[in-house]
Design a protein around this motif. Structure first.
Motif, PDB file in Angstrom:
ATOM      1  N   THR A 335       0.817  -1.212   0.000  1.00  0.00           N
ATOM      2  CA  THR A 335       0.000   0.000   0.000  1.00  0.00           C
ATOM      3  C   THR A 335       0.845   1.254   0.000  1.00  0.00           C
ATOM      4  N   HIS A 336       2.140   1.089  -0.160  1.00  0.00           N
ATOM      5  CA  HIS A 336       3.026   2.245  -0.265  1.00  0.00           C
ATOM      6  C   HIS A 336       3.084   2.630  -1.724  1.00  0.00           C
ATOM      7  N   TYR A 337       2.253   3.564  -2.090  1.00  0.00           N
ATOM      8  CA  TYR A 337       2.196   3.955  -3.495  1.00  0.00           C
ATOM      9  C   TYR A 337       3.448   4.729  -3.886  1.00  0.00           C
ATOM     10  N   ARG A 338       3.557   5.060  -5.133  1.00  0.00           N
ATOM     11  CA  ARG A 338       4.724   5.717  -5.687  1.00  0.00           C
ATOM     12  C   ARG A 338       5.212   6.836  -4.767  1.00  0.00           C
ATOM     13  N   ALA A 339       6.448   6.752  -4.390  1.00  0.00           N
ATOM     14  CA  ALA A 339       6.981   7.714  -3.436  1.00  0.00           C
ATOM     15  C   ALA A 339       7.250   9.053  -4.092  1.00  0.00           C
ATOM     16  N   GLY A 340       7.292  10.070  -3.288  1.00  0.00           N
ATOM     17  CA  GLY A 340       7.620  11.400  -3.778  1.00  0.00           C
ATOM     18  C   GLY A 340       6.551  12.019  -4.638  1.00  0.00           C
ATOM     19  N   ILE A 341       5.287  11.576  -4.475  1.00  0.00           N
ATOM     20  CA  ILE A 341       4.222  12.112  -5.312  1.00  0.00           C
ATOM     21  C   ILE A 341       4.033  13.588  -4.996  1.00  0.00           C
ATOM     22  N   VAL A 342       3.761  14.392  -5.998  1.00  0.00           N
ATOM     23  CA  VAL A 342       3.605  15.817  -5.808  1.00  0.00           C
ATOM     24  C   VAL A 342       2.129  16.168  -5.827  1.00  0.00           C
ATOM     25  N   LYS A 343       1.808  17.366  -5.395  1.00  0.00           N
ATOM     26  CA  LYS A 343       0.417  17.786  -5.317  1.00  0.00           C
ATOM     27  C   LYS A 343      -0.190  17.966  -6.693  1.00  0.00           C
ATOM     28  N   ASP A 344       0.589  18.451  -7.640  1.00  0.00           N
ATOM     29  CA  ASP A 344       0.082  18.678  -8.987  1.00  0.00           C
ATOM     30  C   ASP A 344       1.215  18.418  -9.959  1.00  0.00           C
ATOM     31  N   THR A 345       1.091  17.363 -10.737  1.00  0.00           N
ATOM     32  CA  THR A 345       2.174  16.975 -11.637  1.00  0.00           C
ATOM     33  C   THR A 345       2.280  17.875 -12.855  1.00  0.00           C
ATOM     34  N   HIS A 346       1.377  18.823 -13.015  1.00  0.00           N
ATOM     35  CA  HIS A 346       1.534  19.786 -14.093  1.00  0.00           C
ATOM     36  C   HIS A 346       2.750  20.689 -13.852  1.00  0.00           C
ATOM     37  N   PHE A 347       3.219  20.681 -12.619  1.00  0.00           N
ATOM     38  CA  PHE A 347       4.333  21.541 -12.234  1.00  0.00           C
ATOM     39  C   PHE A 347       5.401  20.721 -11.526  1.00  0.00           C
ATOM     40  N   PHE A 348       6.653  21.133 -11.739  1.00  0.00           N
ATOM     41  CA  PHE A 348       7.746  20.566 -10.964  1.00  0.00           C
ATOM     42  C   PHE A 348       8.024  21.530  -9.825  1.00  0.00           C
ATOM     43  N   GLN A 349       7.919  21.015  -8.624  1.00  0.00           N
ATOM     44  CA  GLN A 349       8.054  21.868  -7.453  1.00  0.00           C
ATOM     45  C   GLN A 349       9.480  21.822  -6.934  1.00  0.00           C
ATOM     46  N   THR A 350      10.059  22.991  -6.843  1.00  0.00           N
ATOM     47  CA  THR A 350      11.412  23.119  -6.325  1.00  0.00           C
ATOM     48  C   THR A 350      11.461  24.373  -5.458  1.00  0.00           C
ATOM     49  N   THR A 351      12.622  24.787  -5.076  1.00  0.00           N
ATOM     50  CA  THR A 351      12.754  25.971  -4.223  1.00  0.00           C
ATOM     51  C   THR A 351      13.935  26.816  -4.672  1.00  0.00           C
ATOM     52  N   ILE A 352      13.873  28.072  -4.297  1.00  0.00           N
ATOM     53  CA  ILE A 352      15.001  28.990  -4.465  1.00  0.00           C
ATOM     54  C   ILE A 352      15.353  29.517  -3.079  1.00  0.00           C
ATOM     55  N   ALA A 353      16.594  29.307  -2.670  1.00  0.00           N
ATOM     56  CA  ALA A 353      17.057  29.766  -1.365  1.00  0.00           C
ATOM     57  C   ALA A 353      17.566  31.199  -1.492  1.00  0.00           C
ATOM     58  N   TYR A 354      16.873  32.117  -0.808  1.00  0.00           N
ATOM     59  CA  TYR A 354      17.281  33.526  -0.903  1.00  0.00           C
ATOM     60  C   TYR A 354      17.277  34.146   0.487  1.00  0.00           C
ATOM     61  N   LYS A 355      18.467  34.485   0.972  1.00  0.00           N
ATOM     62  CA  LYS A 355      18.649  35.162   2.254  1.00  0.00           C
ATOM     63  C   LYS A 355      17.939  34.424   3.389  1.00  0.00           C
ATOM     64  N   GLY A 356      18.154  33.118   3.435  1.00  0.00           N
ATOM     65  CA  GLY A 356      17.590  32.331   4.512  1.00  0.00           C
ATOM     66  C   GLY A 356      16.160  31.892   4.308  1.00  0.00           C
ATOM     67  N   HIS A 357      15.551  32.285   3.216  1.00  0.00           N
ATOM     68  CA  HIS A 357      14.171  31.889   2.921  1.00  0.00           C
ATOM     69  C   HIS A 357      14.166  30.848   1.795  1.00  0.00           C
TER      70      HIS A 357
END
Length: 835
Positions: A335-357
């Motif tokens: 029952t452990h479905y595909r790991a790392g599933i994202v909320k919306d696969t239309h987008f690749f979710q990443t981050t930009i680290a800027y001044k501690g944020h």
């Protein structure tokens, strides 16, 4: 796609000086080598001091006057996300200008602007970090702020983003399911625990409309004509074969190849599908689509249907732990479905680290090069369709394809595809708003980047007086301006005053672009080939066109050809406006215009055939031909509900088509078509023509229906073929609806071929998603017939002492074809077209 890709090429900072005007203060990491005054004035648009904050967009490396010398960020000739390397040379500039009122300075305000230069057309993803960076610069006005922004953007990691093919992008943009192509994501580091499937709901059947959403171009026109005629006849639908209920299912769901297809009350599924993703034995493939349409779509009358399966993203397939596309078989009890599933696969979710944020970034995966920024076709249509919009200026056959009642959006479209010079004027409006209209116009005419190209290269989302001579020298430019002085110039052909609700055609447009007719050896008519198509009486030549335009302008009697309330363009725009009023999402409106542009090109191809004997950019027009001894040849080319009305439509569009053939767009289309022909996974027949025949033909010959379904079944065996087929079947246009008609055909062979085709679609997650969007009646019919087919195969195998098909499904191999033994006279039907 690597994590160290240089997303940001340059960072620019401009300030307004009370004595010297706009000044370019910083260029990081080094000077661009182009006119600094030009850059500063583009970053500080006219009227910027009247706006507290404004976003503008402009391009670099677009023409000779805005080409930069050293191209620091373009050190390689690679491509991003599957796009051609030639597009990498274009730099898209996202600019933020802000005005802060300060009584301690002269004129009481400080105006600064900061810009990011990037190769990515989806520049809107950098807005959050650019906002913080400009705040940072106001607090610490030094080059360090630019360096921090440059480093932060280039540290963004997109190495895990999936690379989608053209067909996958087209499918993704048309499907609202938030887990579409979830198997493409590579991050499997963190398991996600999902609840098991609850018991299937009790079967409470209700009436559903199996026609689906009438939201394609032709469907909308057909519905409009029926509404005007006061009827909603469904005579165009194929006759259904009677349902055989000799051995109906005993439960409310079938188990077929490890998948459960629910046929119960659709409303009860809506609340349960969020948790109905996987179980230890089966995977639910339910849907609440009350029509064979889309996720959250509606008919042209505004009736909505909701896809309750939007939360479903797991589809177990029989016989394998993994089918090669990341789909894990859940029959093992995991029952452990595909790991790392994202909320919306239309987008690749990443981050930009800027001044501690850590700033969250949603990078769209379905963007094409002709789509820049976060444009809105709904906003453009609403602005131009406002009843207060006033049209003025002479009528011209390139622009006014329906005379004085041509919809304003169609006037804009015609101007764009015929290479006219177009200006969006937004006096006292934010420059960002004007830029948005320009970008939306490029998407409108290009079919949202999927059909035509060549608009972005002549688009100037924000333009001003600094380089006026340069951008006005570009043929067919598309510019956004805020200075009203441009209206007095004679360098434009179409002016759209978005602030004053006016559309103005240049008074000199007839001398700049004289109406032309086609002169052929066959005769003086506008179009002639073997006498098959003749011009309307009102289109005898240029003089007639001029007289018609003058009569319309003076309020005189207009030609019946010139103004038809039920013309295809007018009914199309009525349907689009009605869809917007019914709160259809932006994606549906974009797909409607994509369909329109596709049909325009196919219409132009037919025109080229009629006028010159052959076409260079589409399948030649032909009809189905059932040859002797069971051999047949499928038709191709654009289809018309009524051939005589279709020929009149050709005459109606002849002027703008002929003008379009003289632009660079025509050269691009012919080049792209020849290239795509060699790369298509489905070869040998015109897919669009066959889908049109299934949708609109009232009395489709049995032989043609069989040959069409056989062609689809035999050309949907690989993943590439499946995605190519599904890219033509947008859920907002009905999805698998035209193919599902085969389930109810009077001939058993056609029904079996349709089941074979759907079984092959089931071998892939995206195919299962489309099958989910069938309504309950269609799903029930498919599962029942597939169940019967599997039972027959098992009985045959036992009778002949052959190995029994695998217990996990119809065949042990989910990717295997589902061949049907056919009569000998049908075993070698040719699928070749006239091409």
């Amino acid at each position: 796609m690597t994590s160290n890709a240089q997303h940001c090429s340059f960072v620019l900072l401009a300030e307004f000086d009370i004595d010297r005007g706009a000044q370019l203060t910083y260029q990081f990491p080094q000077p661009l080598g182009t006119d600094e005054g030009l850059l500063a004035n583009l970053m500080l648009p006219d009227g910027a001091e009247k706006q507290l904050e404004d976003w503008t967009i402009f391009f670099l490396n677009q023409t000779s006057f805005n080409t930069i010398a050293p191209v620091l960020a373009l050190e390689d000739n690679g491509s991003f996300n599957g796009e051609a390397a030639e597009r990498s040379e274009m730099l898209y500039v996202l600019n933020l200008v802000r005005t802060k009122h300060d009584k301690s300075v002269r004129r009481g305000a400080v105006v600064k602007a900061m810009a990011i230069c990037t190769r990515h057309p989806f520049i809107q993803i950098f807005k959050p970090v650019l906002l913080m960076a400009l705040d940072d610069y106001y607090s610490d006005p030094s080059q360090d702020a630019l360096a921090r922004l440059f480093d932060a953007v280039n540290s963004m990691d997109i190495s895990g983003a999936p690379v989608l093919t053209r067909q996958e992008k087209i499918i993704m943009r048309s499907v609202e399911n938030k887990h579409v192509f979830a198997e493409k994501f590579k991050d499997l580091s963190h398991p996600v625990h999902l609840p098991a499937v609850s018991a299937p709901p009790k079967p409470h059947h209700r009436a559903t409309n199996s026609q689906g959403s009438q939201s394609s171009f032709e469907d909308g026109i057909v519905v409009r004509k029926r509404e005007r005629a006061g009827t909603t006849s469904t005579a165009s639908l194929p006759q259904s074969a009677p349902l055989h209920r000799d051995s109906p299912p005993s439960d409310s769901s079938f188990s077929l190849g490890g998948s459960a297809v629910w046929v119960g009350d659709e409303s009860e599924l809506e609340g349960s599908m969020a948790s109905s993703i996987t179980s230890s034995a089966t995977v639910a493939t339910a849907s609440s689509a009350t029509s064979a349409g889309s996720n959250t779509t509606a008919t042209s009358r505004g009736r909505k249907s909701t896809d309750a399966s939007s939360s479903s993203s797991s589809h177990g397939l029989p016989g394998k732990e993994n089918n090669g596309y990341g789909v894990i078989n859940t029959t093992s009890g995991d029952t452990h479905y595909r790991a790392g599933i994202v909320k919306d696969t239309h987008f690749f979710q990443t981050t930009i680290a800027y001044k501690g944020h850590q700033l969250p970034i949603k990078m769209p995966l379905f963007t094409f090069p002709e789509e820049v920024g976060d444009y809105s076709l709904i906003s453009l249509v609403q602005t131009l369709s406002n009843p207060a919009v006033v049209q003025s200026g002479p009528l011209h056959p390139h622009l006014h394809t329906n005379g004085s009642i041509t919809p304003p959006v169609m006037i804009l479209f015609n101007a764009l595809v015929t290479g006219k010079r177009v200006i969006f004027l937004g006096h006292n409006r934010p420059a960002g708003q004007v830029s948005g209209y320009v970008l939306a116009a490029c998407a409108l005419a290009s079919g949202c980047g999927t059909v035509q190209r060549g608009f972005v290269e002549r688009a100037f989302p924000y333009a001003n007086l600094t380089n006026r001579d340069e951008w006005e020298s570009i043929p067919g430019y598309i510019a956004g301006v805020c200075n009203p002085i441009f209206e007095t110039s004679a360098s434009w052909d179409l002016l759209l005053d978005v602030g004053g609700s006016r559309i103005v055609v240049s008074k000199d447009i007839h001398s700049t672009f004289p109406p032309t007719t086609v002169s052929l050896p066959a005769g003086p008519s506008l179009i002639a080939r073997s006498g098959t198509l003749k011009a309307e009486a009102s289109l005898g030549g240029e003089d007639d066109l001029m007289r018609t335009a003058a009569a319309a302008k003076d309020g005189g009697q207009k030609s019946d050809f010139t103004t038809k309330m039920d013309s295809a363009d007018n009914m199309f725009m009525e349907d689009v406006i009605s869809s917007i009023a019914s709160h259809f999402p932006e994606g549906v409106i974009r797909w409607r215009f994509t369909e329109y542009v596709i049909r325009f090109l196919r219409l132009a191809s037919r025109y080229e055939e009629e006028a010159f004997g052959s076409t260079k950019f589409d399948y030649p027009s032909s009809t189905f031909n059932e040859g002797p001894d069971g051999y047949g040849k499928l038709g191709s080319g654009i289809g018309f509900v009524d051939e005589s009305l279709g020929l009149k439509e050709l005459a109606l569009n002849a002027s703008r088509i002929e003008a379009w053939r003289k632009t660079d767009l025509y050269r691009y289309v012919t080049t792209d078509f020849n290239k795509s022909q060699s790369q298509q996974a489905i070869q040998g027949f015109d897919v669009l023509h066959q889908l049109y025949r299934l949708r609109h033909n009232k009395n489709l010959p049995n032989a043609e229906a069989e040959l069409i379904m056989r062609a689809f079944a035999e050309n949907s065996e690989t993943y590439e073929q499946v995605t190519e087929l599904l890219s033509y079947l947008s859920p907002s246009g009905g999805g698998l609806l035209p193919l599902s008609f085969g389930l109810f055909h009077q001939q058993e062979t056609v029904r079996e071929l349709t089941v074979d085709l759907f079984n092959q679609l089931r071998a892939y997650p995206i195919g299962v998603l489309f099958l989910q969007n069938l309504n309950a009646f269609q799903r029930y019919s498919y599962v029942r017939q597939a169940h019967e087919q599997e039972s027959r195969m098992q009985k045959d195998a036992q009778h002949l002492n052959l190995p029994t098909p695998g217990t996990g499904g119809l065949y042990a191999n989910p990717n295997a074809g589902f061949g049907i033994k056919t009569p000998s006279n049908r075993s070698e039907i040719s699928l070749a077209t006239a091409a």
